[in-house]
Design an enzyme around this catalytic site. Structure first.
Site, PDB file in Angstrom:
ATOM      1  N   GLU A 158       0.817  -1.221   0.000  1.00 23.01           N
ATOM      2  CA  GLU A 158       0.000   0.000   0.000  1.00 23.01           C
ATOM      3  C   GLU A 158       0.849   1.269   0.000  1.00 23.01           C
ATOM      4  OE1 GLU A 158      -3.105  -0.183   2.927  1.00 23.01           O
ATOM      5  OE2 GLU A 158      -3.797  -2.141   2.252  1.00 23.01           O
ATOM      6  N   GLU A 365      -5.088  -8.657   0.251  1.00 19.64           N
ATOM      7  CA  GLU A 365      -5.802  -8.308   1.494  1.00 19.64           C
ATOM      8  C   GLU A 365      -7.256  -8.058   1.164  1.00 19.64           C
ATOM      9  OE1 GLU A 365      -4.570  -4.977   3.908  1.00 19.64           O
ATOM     10  OE2 GLU A 365      -2.475  -5.600   3.773  1.00 19.64           O
TER      11      GLU A 365
HETATM   12  O1  IFM Z   1      -4.692  -3.179   8.857  1.00 14.79           O
HETATM   13  C1  IFM Z   1      -4.580  -2.645   7.582  1.00 14.79           C
HETATM   14  C2  IFM Z   1      -3.337  -3.179   6.896  1.00 14.79           C
HETATM   15  O2  IFM Z   1      -2.183  -2.890   7.623  1.00 14.79           O
HETATM   16  C3  IFM Z   1      -3.196  -2.567   5.534  1.00 14.79           C
HETATM   17  N1  IFM Z   1      -4.404  -2.684   4.765  1.00 14.79           N
HETATM   18  C4  IFM Z   1      -5.633  -2.310   5.399  1.00 14.79           C
HETATM   19  C5  IFM Z   1      -5.771  -2.995   6.736  1.00 14.79           C
HETATM   20  C6  IFM Z   1      -7.092  -2.601   7.396  1.00 14.79           C
HETATM   21  O3  IFM Z   1      -7.157  -1.224   7.583  1.00 14.79           O
END
Ligand code: IFM
Length: 467
Positions: A158, A365
């Site tokens: 990210e 994710e």
């Molecule tokens: O917890 C975070 C993660 O570290 C990165 N992506 C989003 C998740 C939820 O906010």
């Protein structure tokens, strides 16, 4: 009811700072410093995974996950960020990877999930071009130690969040509030990706190479031209600014022109932040384009560069929203994967393929925060999460059936953990963690996922036989 296709991987994800705890010998990170200054929850213990990792591996085996995505704490391996390698720190990941392989779980390793060693922040952090070299050296240490065993290497997690929330909005570590600085950081994160990916292609022969950007599709809130234009800009600012250079398409011209006009950033190659040859370096061959997906956002003219959730976070949410205030939109994931499949196919990096084969997509994710805890019988009934995961995996499989080249889905998260500035209040886990005692309890969603993995098909949520 869809079956999991052959070769499709279903698993779970975490990150180092959110679960590990300090443990012996880890150097300070920007998140330690940032959270200490704010007060409140911090990462000194978190899930104490650094102590309880064997128990956590056994939990993963109990769930039957195909793959586990974790991140390495740079400051555990190199406590000062560069130079001295901690044998103890490296040994932790060495044992973790072996423990995964012994249990038949594929290790997916993220190199950078936002926890820069504070020692490097003190030397300018990602604002300086030096960070690219530091990151390459750190990557080389890990490739040398684990290159024979890791299945997938993800360079950056990210980068939009690290650059924008960390350097423009002041919301995340290290707390910067400058637009130009955030775009400079973004450029260095992208360069770091390109250089690390090239290095891993040579030095980690057992692994595929990729990156895990978060993608948040925006759609015009109305069909008014100003909202349509805002949605285009939001997509450029939020998504294309990262996806396009990674895929060899360069910085998006519409957004670059606006930044230049505003006098905040010059994205043209020259003698500024973006040097001659940088875009070619960023466009390294990759095997896996990860996507972290949680929601989509209606965009109107007032929020061209505003990523705030639709609702304020908190427990009091109407149906259709998680406790982060994010709208639940599985169809957005299906559409996104189809769009990304087209984008990859139309891009120089996608056409060339990665070091180990064609570029494939993976959901690196996806998950939901609800704070359900154990009932009097000790069971955690989190039916909303089960439904959420079911619907999103179903959307991924639908996209795949429609031609999207996607073959993995990793649920965020294995464990309830430290949700950055929101502390332990936001619970994303398939496994509940009692933060006072460290006790783990597999939630109903985790039990459901175990059934899916055992049967290799998306069993309906709320199957009475399992309730
Ligand atoms: O917890 C975070 C993660 O570290 C990165 N992506 C989003 C998740 C939820 O906010």
């Amino acid at each position: 009811m869809r079956a999991l296709p052959d070769g499709f991987l279903l698993g779970a994800a975490t990150s180092a700072f959110q679960i590990e705890g300090l443990g012996p010998g880890r150097g300070e990170t920007i998140w330690d410093r940032f959270l200490a200054a704010r007060g409140g929850d911090d990462g000194r213990v978190a899930c104490d995974h650094v102590t309880r990792w064997r128990e956590d591996l056994d939990l993963m085996a109990e769930l039957g996950v195909d793959a586990y995505r974790f991140s390495v704490s740079w400051a555990r391996v190199l406590p000062e960020g560069t130079g001295r390698v901690s044998a103890e720190g490296l040994g932790f990941y060495d044992r973790l990877v072996d423990g995964l392989l012994e249990r038949g779980i594929r290790p997916w390793l993220t190199l950078y999930h936002w926890d820069l060693p504070q020692a490097l922040e003190d030397r300018g952090g990602w604002r300086t071009r030096d960070a690219v070299g530091w990151f390459a050296d750190y990557t080389a240490v890990l490739a040398d130690a684990l290159g024979d065993r890791v299945d997938v290497w993800l360079t950056q997690n990210e980068p939009w969040v690290a650059a924008t929330l960390g350097h423009r909005e002041g919301e995340f570590a290290p707390g910067g509030t400058d637009v130009t600085e955030s775009l400079t950081v973004a450029h260095h994160l992208l360069l770091g990706h390109g250089i690390a990916a090239r290095l891993l292609a040579d030095d980690a022969p057992a692994g595929r190479v990729g990156v895990a950007p978060d993608v948040r599709p925006g759609f015009p809130a109305t069909d008014r031209p100003e909202d349509v234009d805002a949605a285009r800009h939001f997509d450029g600012f939020r998504n294309r600014w990262y996806l396009h250079p990674i895929l060899g398409l360069g910085y998006p011209e519409d957004v670059a022109a606006e930044y230049l006009e505003r006098g905040v950033f010059d994205a043209a190659e020259g003698d500024g932040v973006v040097r001659e040859g940088d875009l070619a370096l960023i466009a390294a061959p990759i095997d896996v384009l990860g996507v972290n997906y949680y929601t989509t956002l209606p965009v109107d003219a007032a929020r061209r560069e505003d990523d705030a959730p639709e609702r304020p976070e908190g427990r009091d949410q109407p149906p259709g929203y998680t406790e982060m205030g994010w709208a639940i939109r599985p169809e957005g994931l299906r559409d996104l994967l189809l769009d990304l499949g087209d984008l990859v196919a139309d891009s120089p990096v996608g056409r060339a393929g990665g070091p180990r084969g064609p570029v494939r997509l993976a959901v690196t994710e996806n998950g939901a925060s609800w704070s359900d805890g154990p009932g009097p019988d000790g069971r955690v009934r989190d039916a909303r999460r089960t439904r959420y995961v079911h619907d999103h995996v179903d959307a991924v499989l639908a996209a795949r059936e429609a031609g999207a080249p996607v073959d993995a889905h990793l649920v965020w998260s294995l464990l309830d953990n430290l949700e950055w500035t929101q502390g332990f209040a936001q619970r994303f886990g398939l496994v509940h963690v009692d933060f006072a005692t460290g006790t783990r309890t597999v939630k109903d969603s985790g039990r459901w996922l175990a059934a899916v993995l055992a049967e290799r098909r998306l069993v309906p949520p709320g199957d009475p036989e399992r309730d």
